[in-house]
Write a protein that holds these residues in place. Structure first.
Motif, PDB file in Angstrom:
ATOM      1  N   ALA A 106      -2.819   2.182  10.795  1.00  0.00           N
ATOM      2  CA  ALA A 106      -2.074   1.353   9.846  1.00  0.00           C
ATOM      3  C   ALA A 106      -2.190   1.913   8.430  1.00  0.00           C
ATOM      4  N   ALA A 107      -3.378   2.356   8.061  1.00  0.00           N
ATOM      5  CA  ALA A 107      -3.591   2.934   6.725  1.00  0.00           C
ATOM      6  C   ALA A 107      -2.766   4.201   6.551  1.00  0.00           C
ATOM      7  N   VAL A 108      -2.705   5.036   7.589  1.00  0.00           N
ATOM      8  CA  VAL A 108      -1.914   6.268   7.527  1.00  0.00           C
ATOM      9  C   VAL A 108      -0.432   5.942   7.377  1.00  0.00           C
ATOM     10  N   LYS A 109       0.065   4.987   8.169  1.00  0.00           N
ATOM     11  CA  LYS A 109       1.479   4.604   8.082  1.00  0.00           C
ATOM     12  C   LYS A 109       1.815   4.080   6.684  1.00  0.00           C
ATOM     13  N   THR A 110       0.924   3.263   6.126  1.00  0.00           N
ATOM     14  CA  THR A 110       1.136   2.718   4.787  1.00  0.00           C
ATOM     15  C   THR A 110       1.149   3.834   3.743  1.00  0.00           C
ATOM     16  N   ALA A 111       0.194   4.770   3.850  1.00  0.00           N
ATOM     17  CA  ALA A 111       0.119   5.869   2.878  1.00  0.00           C
ATOM     18  C   ALA A 111       1.360   6.750   2.962  1.00  0.00           C
ATOM     19  N   ILE A 112       1.858   6.985   4.165  1.00  0.00           N
ATOM     20  CA  ILE A 112       3.072   7.795   4.326  1.00  0.00           C
ATOM     21  C   ILE A 112       4.262   7.076   3.693  1.00  0.00           C
ATOM     22  N   ALA A 113       4.376   5.795   3.957  1.00  0.00           N
ATOM     23  CA  ALA A 113       5.496   5.020   3.401  1.00  0.00           C
ATOM     24  C   ALA A 113       5.403   4.953   1.872  1.00  0.00           C
ATOM     25  N   ASP A 114       4.199   4.667   1.353  1.00  0.00           N
ATOM     26  CA  ASP A 114       4.025   4.532  -0.101  1.00  0.00           C
ATOM     27  C   ASP A 114       4.277   5.836  -0.842  1.00  0.00           C
TER      28      ASP A 114
END
Length: 153
Positions: A106-114
């Motif tokens: 989830a943290a990786v997905k958020t960082a990619i999106a942000d």
């Protein structure tokens, strides 16, 4: 909250008083690694290491021991593998709890999106965002694999 250095000193004293020779040896080894890293940092004009830097050094110690365990097992040296695993357990006492796989994903997905990352060229941005947000509580090695998989998909 006590810092890693203070805890290390206190735990070493406690283990010495309790006569736990193997634990004392491992704790002293950790202390020596921290001092070596401090000396290296001073050579580069930096101050003593902070807890995040020490955590990174400890993760490196765990990683090298995990590789040793694998080699010892392949070589049929179970007693040496067990010794390395005991050291890993003691070193991990000084590491923050690792994120579980779902939280890391989830943290990786958020960082990619942000960060707006879309290709492997953006990997540095994503890793930088993760490191600044999670600091020492993030195992960059595990995160690296997930970021690569997500960006190359």
């Amino acid at each position: 909250m006590t810092n890693i250095r203070t805890r290390l000193t206190e735990d070493t004293k406690t283990a010495m008083k309790a006569g736990e020779k193997e634990r004392v040896t491992t704790l002293r080894m950790i202390g020596a690694k921290v001092k070596d890293a401090d000396i290296a940092a001073r050579g580069q004009g930096k101050d003593a290491l902070n807890d995040d830097d020490i955590t990174s050094a400890l993760r490196g110690m765990v990683k090298s021991r995990q590789e040793s365990v694998k080699m010892y097992r392949e070589g049929g040296r179970e007693e040496l593998a067990a010794k390395e695993e005991a050291e890993i357990a003691i070193i991990r006492e000084f590491l923050p709890p690792e994120m579980d796989e779902a939280a890391l994903e989830a943290a990786v997905k958020t960082a990619i999106a942000d960060s707006g990352a879309t290709t492997m060229k953006d990997m540095g941005k994503v890793m930088g965002a993760l490191k600044s947000k999670f600091g020492a509580s993030l195992d960059l090695g595990r995160a690296n694999g997930l970021v690569k998989a997500a960006l190359s998909a």
